[in-house]
Structure formats: structure tokens, C-alpha cells
Scaffold this active site. Sequence first.
Site, mmCIF file in Angstrom:
data_model
loop_
_atom_site.group_PDB
_atom_site.id
_atom_site.type_symbol
_atom_site.label_atom_id
_atom_site.label_comp_id
_atom_site.label_asym_id
_atom_site.label_seq_id
_atom_site.Cartn_x
_atom_site.Cartn_y
_atom_site.Cartn_z
ATOM 1 N N ASN A 1 -6.488 1.892 -1.278
ATOM 2 C CA ASN A 1 -5.073 2.256 -1.090
ATOM 3 C C ASN A 1 -4.991 3.756 -0.803
ATOM 4 O O ASN A 1 -5.213 4.570 -1.696
ATOM 5 C CB ASN A 1 -4.298 1.894 -2.363
ATOM 6 C CG ASN A 1 -2.818 2.226 -2.268
ATOM 7 O OD1 ASN A 1 -2.382 2.882 -1.322
ATOM 8 N ND2 ASN A 1 -2.050 1.785 -3.244
ATOM 9 N N HIS B 1 1.548 -2.443 3.758
ATOM 10 C CA HIS B 1 0.901 -1.410 2.943
ATOM 11 C C HIS B 1 -0.264 -2.046 2.192
ATOM 12 O O HIS B 1 -0.146 -3.146 1.646
ATOM 13 C CB HIS B 1 1.925 -0.824 1.961
ATOM 14 C CG HIS B 1 1.284 0.028 0.906
ATOM 15 N ND1 HIS B 1 0.482 1.104 1.209
ATOM 16 C CD2 HIS B 1 1.301 -0.066 -0.451
ATOM 17 C CE1 HIS B 1 0.049 1.647 0.093
ATOM 18 N NE2 HIS B 1 0.516 0.955 -0.929
ATOM 19 N N CYS C 1 4.017 5.178 -1.682
ATOM 20 C CA CYS C 1 3.404 4.217 -0.750
ATOM 21 C C CYS C 1 4.365 3.754 0.335
ATOM 22 O O CYS C 1 3.945 3.154 1.322
ATOM 23 C CB CYS C 1 2.850 3.025 -1.515
ATOM 24 S SG CYS C 1 1.504 3.500 -2.607
#
Length: 332
Positions: free
Chosen positions: A289, A259, A119
Site C-alpha cells: 500500500n 486503491h 489513501c
Amino acid sequence: MNLTRTNQTKAAITAVGGYVPETILSNEDLEKMVDTNDAWITSRTGIKERRILKDKATSFLAIEAANDLILKHQVNPESIDLVLVATITPDMPVAATAAYVASSIGANNAFAYDLSAACSGFLYGMSTSAAYINSGRYKKVLLIGADKMSSIVDYTDRTTCIIFGDGAGAVLFEPSSNEHGWEDEYFRSNGNDRMSLRVKAGGSLHPTTRETVENQWHNIEQDGKTVFKYAVTEMAHATEQIIKRNDLKGEDISYLVPHQANKRIVDATAKRIGLKDDQVLMNIAYYGNTTAATIPLLLNDYKSKIKKGDKLIFAAFGGGFTWGAAYLSWAY
Ligand code: UT7
């Protein structure tokens, strides 16, 4: 240590593009697949739906995002020096996805490679891109964050399948033609906790066998609580470091570009540095996500709102563990 400041060229983002697949997987759809419900997912994560790519690979997402950027900003692909693809879901374990993407978009004078930091991949890729431009070595770096998370999600595991989605975003780094661009970064990692968020098999630690497939070791697994705890602490800490050492106050920051892992993680980070809701860019409700794609997809979704001179703080946390924060002033 602060980013070394010299008389080098400043690296600026000069173009943005993005792509998400058409197929929507909503919380209501997931209710029919696993023991979950819309109220739980919404309150615990902020996610309402995510996009799923059928039948194609991550390179398709990356190519679409890159072509969106190229068309909208009239970039000549032959002028691109380097194509970087941040991803943890490459088309194949061997053969850089970035090379295929570069050839497919007509970046025939570029070299290309993948960058893997889960990520945090896009954030680290921004640092790499900025460094190439700062040094004067290259003039045009195309950075793409692309992940087909649905290819490594177990849709019988309610603790992970509600979180992830597919998508891609792209930015172009060039020497800045004004005073704005990449200002500072604070990055860290901690490999001791790598098992807290992982795809266990398919690498050299557990090569693919009948057993690894039967045990579902090729899917993403996480200890959600541990990841959550670390993410809240470290994203907020990294962001604070950047703000302090650049003498910024909450009101100086135009937008936090975080993020998109969990709305509660982002809210905690924003609260710690005293930001209001309208200073925080969010789209987790629509995409979930998307790993390396969340940050460029935010830039793409909000690009009409972001103005020249705006001070953006980026922050990410992901598998590895990897994390960090960065400061960029918007150049166009
Ligand atoms: O980008 C980095 C990648 N990952 C992350 O950043 C993820 C970080 N972690 C998280 O976002 C959160 O930990 C999750 C969203 C994964 C889980 O939220 P949580 O608030 O930490 O829930 P929990 O794991 O503490 O579970 C609470 C309860 C449990 O039931 P019991 O034991 O209290 O009876 C779970 O079994 O919720 C249950 N649960 C669910 N219930 C409905 C877990 N998943 C679900 C679900 N639907 N999908």
C-alpha cells in the site's frame, strides 16, 4: 447528487508516469524483523514485497514520476499551469512539497500545492484537477500521488509494517479532444472515526515533544479490523452508486482501478458489482500500500492495456475516514 453536467470542457487524462525505488523489502525480509510469515501476509493482504526509498524524501519519488511522464509523453514543463501533490508524507510539515517538485521539474509557470486525504488523496486530487479543467480555468494540471510510507512506519509493529511501501505516480489532466474524460464522482468522509487510522503527533493536537517521540506517536497506527470493515462497506457502496446512476452494468466496465490497501478489500468490492478478475487492476503484490501512489501506479503499470474509450471505475478508502468512487472514460 450526480456531477453537474453542463457544456463545460471535459477533463481527460492525457499522460501517465510512475516511479518506485529499487530497494525491495520482501515478506521473507520482514520474517527476520518481526513475528510474521509469508503465508500470513500473502493470505491476509495479497502483498509479497514492497519498495523502500533510502536516504531521500517524498519529493524525490514525485520528481522521478513526473519526469517519467514528461519524457515519455514529451510534455513541455513550462506549459504546466498547476502541480498538485497528493501526499501524507510531505518533505516537511511546512513548505509545500509540490512547490519544490514544480521547480525541480522546470514547471516554472505553474503554481503548486499539496493535497492531503491519505489513501483517497489521489482520487480527490483527480476531482480537483478535473474541476480546474472543466471550468476552463487551466489547461494543464499535473497531479502526482507520492508517499514515502517507510518514513512513518514502525518496523517493530507487525500489524502495519507489512502493509506499506514507497512510490509515486503522475497523470496529466487536459481538456479532452474527444468525447472521453471525467464522467462522475461520489465522495464522502467521516471524521468521527479519525483515530482508527492516524499519526497521532506532530500536528497541532499533539505537537512534537520528547514524550511523543518516546511513545512512537509519530508513526502510523491503525485499528486494522475497523478500517477493514469500513473500507469493504464504503468502497463497495460508493462504487455501486457510480455504476447505478450511470446506467452501467458489470460487463460495461473495462477496469476497476482500486486503491491497493488489501487484496481482500478489493475482491469484496469487485464481487459486489459483479466483476471478473481480469476486470480488476492489481499490483499490490509488488508494491504493498503506497497510499496516494497506488492508483497512478496502477495506471502506469497497465497503460499499454488501457485503450481509448475504456470505461474505468476508480475507488479508494483511507484515513480520515475519506472514501469514494469515480468514473472516467479513457481518452487516448
Ligand atoms: O488504505 C487504508 C489503510 N489500511 C487498510 O486498509 C488496512 C485495513 N485492514 C487490513 O488490511 C487488515 O485488518 C490487516 C491486514 C491489517 C490485518 O488483517 P486481519 O485479517 O484483520 O487480522 P487481525 O487483525 O484480525 O489479526 C488476526 C491475527 C491476530 O492474532 P490472534 O489475536 O488471532 O492470535 C493478530 O495478532 O493475526 C495476528 N497478526 C499477525 N500474524 C502474523 C497480526 N498481524 C500479523 C502479522 N503476521 N503481520
